[in-house]
Design an enzyme around this catalytic site. Structure first.
Site, PDB file in Angstrom:
ATOM      1  N   TYR A 142       0.966  -1.033  -0.150  1.00 32.10           N
ATOM      2  CA  TYR A 142      -0.004  -0.023  -0.065  1.00 32.10           C
ATOM      3  C   TYR A 142       0.623   1.435  -0.106  1.00 32.10           C
ATOM      4  O   TYR A 142       0.490   2.617  -0.638  1.00 32.10           O
ATOM      5  CB  TYR A 142      -0.879   0.122   1.273  1.00 32.10           C
ATOM      6  CG  TYR A 142      -2.061  -0.949   1.392  1.00 32.10           C
ATOM      7  CD1 TYR A 142      -2.342  -1.803   0.027  1.00 32.10           C
ATOM      8  CD2 TYR A 142      -2.835  -1.364   2.371  1.00 32.10           C
ATOM      9  CE1 TYR A 142      -3.258  -2.800   0.235  1.00 32.10           C
ATOM     10  CE2 TYR A 142      -3.779  -2.315   2.230  1.00 32.10           C
ATOM     11  CZ  TYR A 142      -4.038  -3.093   1.302  1.00 32.10           C
ATOM     12  OH  TYR A 142      -4.944  -3.903   1.364  1.00 32.10           O
ATOM     13  N   ASP A 247      -5.102  -6.744   6.047  1.00 33.55           N
ATOM     14  CA  ASP A 247      -6.148  -6.209   5.664  1.00 33.55           C
ATOM     15  C   ASP A 247      -7.304  -7.042   5.545  1.00 33.55           C
ATOM     16  O   ASP A 247      -8.562  -6.988   5.981  1.00 33.55           O
ATOM     17  CB  ASP A 247      -5.621  -5.114   4.524  1.00 33.55           C
ATOM     18  CG  ASP A 247      -7.041  -4.411   4.159  1.00 33.55           C
ATOM     19  OD1 ASP A 247      -8.025  -4.158   4.744  1.00 33.55           O
ATOM     20  OD2 ASP A 247      -6.940  -3.412   3.168  1.00 33.55           O
TER      21      ASP A 247
END
Ligand code: NAD
Length: 356
Positions: A142, A247
């Site tokens: 990310y 996540d």
């Protein structure tokens, strides 16, 4: 003990659920002889309205000058049209980076009273579900380079996943310290059969494990872990993993508890300062109706006591009180089922205080 807590009620149902968590903290303070000092500050839509900034300096200063931060939720349709740079969630990201929070801690616990709301088969859920996902929060794919280019007449996109030894080492320490306060098991999740970052991850986590001889370490590939969480979740105590895997796994785990209204989350860095919040958003559709479930925020307050103040007995007193209220058949609208008694946000908070 005397401790200072920065309080960010936020938007939507935030003020209602945080109000009940504070009532519960006050009850704990009274029972165990502590003093909690609350410093209220703004973040999200309400901060945009007041300062034109979702996380102004004054809010950051108050967080930095506190021992822990209790947060409701931010955002709502009123601020959907504001420029990207000042959107409410920018406030959240800026808070995490300014406070150096690199670990997200997501407990998954199935209260036995909630087993009808659990999507797992009873023969699986009745073995018990009580584990924590520790997710690396500020690195990995990310935060790597994101690139798109034309190659041989077609678009090619690339995302870079990178980890340094230190980024892995510090999150591993968070997981092992947490496991020491729990059932003393860490499962490190990676994809070391394919990814270089995962091979580094496995080596560094194994090295860190040598400093915690009383904690048992195991390794698991992420694809297997995704299955094991559904097939045999009772085997897990603390799962530690990188950003992208965490996540996905933490969201998979969150449905086991029955409702997003029940689940807390903590973000921590190297010190004891942490931000504690429920996993859900500001639920603008039910704001101001006294129907929000405050249990996720109340359990976040329990995590605050456990992780930032080392108040293990006090944290357990809150969790036991929630369990007793559920035992008595009291439910908020999101977890209501036949034969139970429906209560509002304020009443749920009051009952939990009474049960402490
Ligand atoms: P949401 O989590 O706010 O709501 C999803 C659904 O769950 C809604 O029907 C809501 O009524 C219900 N719900 C949520 N929490 C509940 C509770 N405690 N008790 C009972 N029901 C509950 O997600 P959304 O609707 O996608 O987002 C609403 C706003 O919240 C958006 O502006 C979004 O950006 C923001 N958001 C903020 C955070 C945060 O502050 N960390 C996280 C997610 C979303």
């Amino acid at each position: 003990m005397e401790k200072k807590i920065a309080v960010i009620r936020g938007d939507g149902i935030g003020p209602e659920i945080v109000g009940e968590a504070i009532n519960v903290l006050n009850k704990v303070a009274e029972k165990f002889g502590h003093t909690f000092i609350y410093d209220e500050t703004l973040m999200g839509g309400c901060a945009i309205d007041a300062y034109g900034d979702p996380f102004p300096q004054v809010s950051l200063d108050k967080c930095l000058n506190s021992d822990a931060v209790l947060l409701g939720a931010v955002g709502g349709p009123k601020w959907d049209g504001v420029p990207k740079e000042i959107r409410p969630e920018r406030g959240l990201l800026r808070m995490r980076s300014s406070l150096g929070l690199y670990a997200n801690i997501r407990p998954t616990k199935l209260f036995p009273q909630m087993k009808e709301a659990c999507p797992l088969k009873p023969e699986i859920s009745e073995k018990g579900v009580d584990f924590v996902v520790v997710r690396e929060l500020v690195s990995g794919v990310y935060f790597g380079e994101h690139r798109s280019e034309q190659v041989n007449g077609q678009e090619k996109a690339t995302d870079i996943m990178a980890y340094t030894e230190e980024e892995i080492r510090r999150i591993a320490h968070v997981a092992f310290r947490l496991a020491e306060k729990r059932r003393k098991k860490v499962c490190s999740v990676d994809k070391a059969n394919v990814l270089a970052t995962s091979r580094l991850w496995r080596r560094v986590v194994s090295e860190v494990a040598e400093s915690y001889p009383n904690v048992e370490l195991s390794h698991m590939y992420v694809d297997n872990c995704a299955m094991q969480i559904i097939r045999a979740p009772h085997q897990f105590d603390v799962i530690v993993t990188e950003n992208l895997f965490g996540d996905i796994l933490s969201d998979e785990a969150s449905i086991i508890g029955g409702s997003i209204g029940l689940i807390p989350s903590a973000s921590m860095g190297s010190g004891t300062l942490g931000v504690y919040e429920p996993i859900h958003g500001s639920a603008p559709d039910i704001a101001g109706t006294d129907t929000a479930n405050p249990i996720g925020t109340i359990l976040a307050a329990a995590e605050l006591l456990r992780n930032s103040f080392d108040m293990l007995t006090e944290a357990k007193a809150i969790e036991d009180a929630v369990s007793r209220v559920l035992d008595d058949g009291c439910r908020c609208g999101d977890i209501m089922s036949e034969g139970m008694k429906q209560v509002g946000c304020r009443e749920m908070g009051r009952l939990i205080c009474e049960a402490i």
